[in-house]
Design an enzyme around this catalytic site. Structure first.
Site, PDB file in Angstrom:
ATOM      1  N   HIS A   1      -3.427 -13.861 -24.643  1.00 47.94           N
ATOM      2  CA  HIS A   1      -3.834 -14.331 -26.012  1.00 47.94           C
ATOM      3  C   HIS A   1      -4.650 -11.990 -26.647  1.00 47.94           C
ATOM      4  O   HIS A   1      -5.533 -12.818 -26.275  1.00 47.94           O
ATOM      5  CB  HIS A   1      -4.617 -14.839 -26.608  1.00 47.94           C
ATOM      6  CG  HIS A   1      -4.549 -15.457 -28.591  1.00 47.94           C
ATOM      7  ND1 HIS A   1      -4.340 -16.214 -28.702  1.00 47.94           N
ATOM      8  CD2 HIS A   1      -5.055 -14.366 -29.339  1.00 47.94           C
ATOM      9  CE1 HIS A   1      -4.009 -16.364 -29.830  1.00 47.94           C
ATOM     10  NE2 HIS A   1      -4.981 -15.282 -30.336  1.00 47.94           N
TER      11      HIS A   1
ATOM     12  N   HIS B   1      -5.458  -8.974 -29.423  1.00 43.87           N
ATOM     13  CA  HIS B   1      -5.575  -8.577 -30.449  1.00 43.87           C
ATOM     14  C   HIS B   1      -5.480  -7.161 -30.553  1.00 43.87           C
ATOM     15  O   HIS B   1      -6.742  -6.916 -29.717  1.00 43.87           O
ATOM     16  CB  HIS B   1      -6.498  -9.188 -31.644  1.00 43.87           C
ATOM     17  CG  HIS B   1      -5.493 -10.000 -31.933  1.00 43.87           C
ATOM     18  ND1 HIS B   1      -4.886 -10.756 -32.921  1.00 43.87           N
ATOM     19  CD2 HIS B   1      -6.536 -11.033 -31.162  1.00 43.87           C
ATOM     20  CE1 HIS B   1      -4.314 -12.018 -33.149  1.00 43.87           C
ATOM     21  NE2 HIS B   1      -5.768 -12.319 -31.957  1.00 43.87           N
TER      22      HIS B   1
ATOM     23  N   ASN C   1      -0.408 -10.115 -35.351  1.00 44.68           N
ATOM     24  CA  ASN C   1      -0.860 -10.070 -37.129  1.00 44.68           C
ATOM     25  C   ASN C   1      -1.400  -8.548 -37.201  1.00 44.68           C
ATOM     26  O   ASN C   1      -2.849  -8.049 -38.098  1.00 44.68           O
ATOM     27  CB  ASN C   1      -2.322 -11.179 -37.043  1.00 44.68           C
ATOM     28  CG  ASN C   1      -3.207 -10.568 -36.612  1.00 44.68           C
ATOM     29  OD1 ASN C   1      -3.628 -10.343 -34.677  1.00 44.68           O
ATOM     30  ND2 ASN C   1      -4.422 -10.827 -36.312  1.00 44.68           N
TER      31      ASN C   1
ATOM     32  N   LYS D   1       5.282 -16.460 -32.814  1.00 43.10           N
ATOM     33  CA  LYS D   1       3.536 -16.777 -33.307  1.00 43.10           C
ATOM     34  C   LYS D   1       3.550 -17.117 -34.698  1.00 43.10           C
ATOM     35  O   LYS D   1       3.779 -17.005 -35.210  1.00 43.10           O
ATOM     36  CB  LYS D   1       2.335 -15.209 -33.424  1.00 43.10           C
ATOM     37  CG  LYS D   1       1.039 -15.887 -33.574  1.00 43.10           C
ATOM     38  CD  LYS D   1       0.177 -17.078 -32.767  1.00 43.10           C
ATOM     39  CE  LYS D   1      -0.760 -17.507 -33.378  1.00 43.10           C
ATOM     40  NZ  LYS D   1      -1.776 -16.368 -33.110  1.00 43.10           N
TER      41      LYS D   1
ATOM     42  N   HIS E   1      -1.697 -20.683 -34.292  1.00 42.39           N
ATOM     43  CA  HIS E   1      -2.546 -21.085 -33.886  1.00 42.39           C
ATOM     44  C   HIS E   1      -2.546 -22.185 -34.598  1.00 42.39           C
ATOM     45  O   HIS E   1      -2.267 -22.299 -36.621  1.00 42.39           O
ATOM     46  CB  HIS E   1      -2.550 -19.455 -35.630  1.00 42.39           C
ATOM     47  CG  HIS E   1      -4.054 -20.044 -36.012  1.00 42.39           C
ATOM     48  ND1 HIS E   1      -5.462 -19.037 -35.685  1.00 42.39           N
ATOM     49  CD2 HIS E   1      -5.183 -20.421 -37.160  1.00 42.39           C
ATOM     50  CE1 HIS E   1      -6.310 -19.326 -35.617  1.00 42.39           C
ATOM     51  NE2 HIS E   1      -6.463 -20.010 -36.670  1.00 42.39           N
TER      52      HIS E   1
ATOM     53  N   HIS F   1      -5.770 -20.264 -28.168  1.00 39.87           N
ATOM     54  CA  HIS F   1      -7.484 -21.052 -28.389  1.00 39.87           C
ATOM     55  C   HIS F   1      -7.508 -22.323 -28.055  1.00 39.87           C
ATOM     56  O   HIS F   1      -8.459 -22.269 -29.533  1.00 39.87           O
ATOM     57  CB  HIS F   1      -7.440 -20.145 -29.200  1.00 39.87           C
ATOM     58  CG  HIS F   1      -7.077 -19.522 -30.727  1.00 39.87           C
ATOM     59  ND1 HIS F   1      -6.857 -20.544 -31.189  1.00 39.87           N
ATOM     60  CD2 HIS F   1      -7.073 -18.657 -30.837  1.00 39.87           C
ATOM     61  CE1 HIS F   1      -6.427 -19.846 -32.143  1.00 39.87           C
ATOM     62  NE2 HIS F   1      -6.186 -18.452 -32.454  1.00 39.87           N
TER      63      HIS F   1
ATOM     64  N   ASP G   1      -8.584 -13.731 -26.908  1.00 40.41           N
ATOM     65  CA  ASP G   1      -8.331 -13.890 -28.090  1.00 40.41           C
ATOM     66  C   ASP G   1      -9.327 -12.316 -28.140  1.00 40.41           C
ATOM     67  O   ASP G   1      -9.765 -12.472 -29.194  1.00 40.41           O
ATOM     68  CB  ASP G   1      -8.235 -14.849 -28.890  1.00 40.41           C
ATOM     69  CG  ASP G   1      -8.957 -15.124 -30.488  1.00 40.41           C
ATOM     70  OD1 ASP G   1      -7.662 -14.126 -30.440  1.00 40.41           O
ATOM     71  OD2 ASP G   1      -8.796 -15.522 -30.976  1.00 40.41           O
TER      72      ASP G   1
HETATM   73  O1  DOR Z   1     -10.859 -15.054 -34.218  1.00 40.01           O
HETATM   74  C1  DOR Z   1      -9.966 -14.448 -34.584  1.00 40.01           C
HETATM   75  N1  DOR Z   1      -9.609 -12.949 -34.759  1.00 40.01           N
HETATM   76  N2  DOR Z   1      -9.342 -15.461 -34.381  1.00 40.01           N
HETATM   77  C2  DOR Z   1      -7.991 -15.416 -35.400  1.00 40.01           C
HETATM   78  O2  DOR Z   1      -7.064 -16.339 -35.186  1.00 40.01           O
HETATM   79  C3  DOR Z   1      -7.441 -14.080 -35.102  1.00 40.01           C
HETATM   80  C4  DOR Z   1      -8.332 -12.990 -35.193  1.00 40.01           C
HETATM   81  C5  DOR Z   1      -8.318 -11.757 -35.318  1.00 40.01           C
HETATM   82  O3  DOR Z   1      -7.141 -11.378 -35.465  1.00 40.01           O
HETATM   83  O4  DOR Z   1      -9.091 -11.105 -35.663  1.00 40.01           O
HETATM   84 ZN    ZN Z   2      -6.149 -14.569 -31.806  1.00 40.43          ZN
END
Ligand code: DOR
Ligand code: ZN
Length: 347
Positions: free
Chosen positions: A13, A15, A41, A99, A136, A174, A247
């Site tokens: 996981h 980003h 995202n 997702k 999520h 998460h 995450d």
């Molecule tokens: O804390 C988070 N940040 N939770 C999420 O689900 C998305 C992530 C983000 O993309 O910044």
């Molecule tokens: Zn995430």
């Protein structure tokens, strides 16, 4: 001095964002992890196979020369997701999973799913074609307390989906509560869960320690101590359902230290070390390889990485802020602290 040798881990996981931030953050993940599940995202979100394939190319352009790293792409589900594009993208090797962001649950989730029934045809196709659903796991109704959103999701969305689509494999991303741990155990084999370093290390007091701490704010938010302890027990149990997913969520410093700060902890530079700290504290280093390198691939039906890596328990490097040219800095987990557990060179 303790050391540990394991198969190369994966991060289930992450980003990475896009543009200049992507270029800066990808190397931290790629140097340590063999593969990573990449969250979709972005703005605009990655909602089809064509945009996912070009996003994958941009990620690969940020991988340092000589580093072997495979990004595994995900499709951002919306009320209008075309099941046939998803299925084709999966068959063609672009998509590993899809997702589910409930609309308005978190960062860039405004295009997410407004009611689970809207994507029943997509879930049907995913079950049929063996495409895992990553969730999520929070409901977003205004009257539901933010600390109860995960439990609400389990009762109102997750269990009904599991019962309606018996062929569907689901990862609860998460997890943050003992109810999360429990539901994952109750669907062993069909449901897995990622657990972040911050939810293993801190309870919700960390957000308010001596003042408001924006870098401790992520979603789902940190929870009570009893939940943290349940997560630590699950992660260090060796049970196949639980695996590493950081995450890691980079946001520029000024966007976190703001009147309405962004959610996310940027853990990539220190993530493996943070998990090792937890496993060392729990006397569970012998079960670290299962969590970091074996359980995730087994759930996704992939082979574990062949390569071995060694980490040595030595206080060797400082967690430093990451500069993004003309945009600002990103503050990492353990900002400015010395970090234990260094990857042995050449190992
Ligand atoms: O804390 C988070 N940040 N939770 C999420 O689900 C998305 C992530 C983000 O993309 O910044
Ligand atoms: Zn995430």
């Amino acid at each position: 001095m303790r050391s540990i040798t394991i198969r190369r881990p994966d991060d289930w996981h992450v980003h990475f964002r896009d543009g200049a931030v992507l270029q800066q953050v990808v190397p931290f993940t790629a140097r340590v992890f063999g593969r990573a599940i990449v969250m979709p995202n972005l703005t605009p979100p990655v909602t089809n196979a064509a945009t996912a394939a070009s996003y994958r190319d941009r990620i690969m352009s940020a991988v340092p020369t000589g580093v072997a790293f495979t990004p595994l792409m995900t499709c951002y589900l919306t009320d209008d997701t075309d099941p046939s594009d998803l299925v084709r993208g999966h068959a063609g090797g672009v998509f590993t999973a899809a997702k589910l962001y409930p609309a308005h649950a978190t960062t860039n989730s405004q295009h997410g799913v407004t009611a689970i029934e809207k994507i029943y045809p997509v879930l049907e196709a995913m079950a049929e074609h063996g495409i895992p659903l990553l969730t999520h796991g929070e409901i977003t109704r205004a009257e539901v307390d933010i600390f109860d959103r995960e439990k609400g999701f389990i009762d109102e969305v997750l269990i009904p989906v599991m019962e309606r689509f018996p062929g569907l494999k689901v990862v609860m991303e998460h997890i943050t509560t003992k109810q999360g741990v429990q539901v994952v155990r109750s669907y062993r084999g069909r449901m897995g869960a990622t657990i972040t370093p911050q939810h293993l290390l801190y309870n919700r007091n960390a957000i308010f320690q001596g003042g408001l701490r924006p870098h401790m704010y992520c979603l789902p938010v940190l929870k009570r101590e009893e939940h943290r302890l349940a997560l630590r027990a699950a992660a260090t149990s060796g049970e196949a359902s639980f695996f590493l997913g950081t995450d890691t969520a980079p946001h520029l410093q000024h966007l976190k230290e703001a009147a309405c700060g962004c959610a996310g902890v940027f853990s990539a530079p220190v993530a493996l070390q943070a998990y090792l700290k937890v496993f060392a504290e729990e006397g569970a280093l012998d079960r670290f390889e299962a969590f970091a390198s074996l359980n995730g691939p087994a759930f996704y039906g992939l082979p574990p990485n062949e390569e071995k890596v060694t980490f040595v328990e030595a206080s060797t490097f400082l967690a430093e802020r990451v500069r993004v040219e003309s945009e600002g800095e990103i503050v990492p987990l353990f900002d400015g602290e010395m970090v234990d557990w260094a990857q042995a060179r050449g190992a």
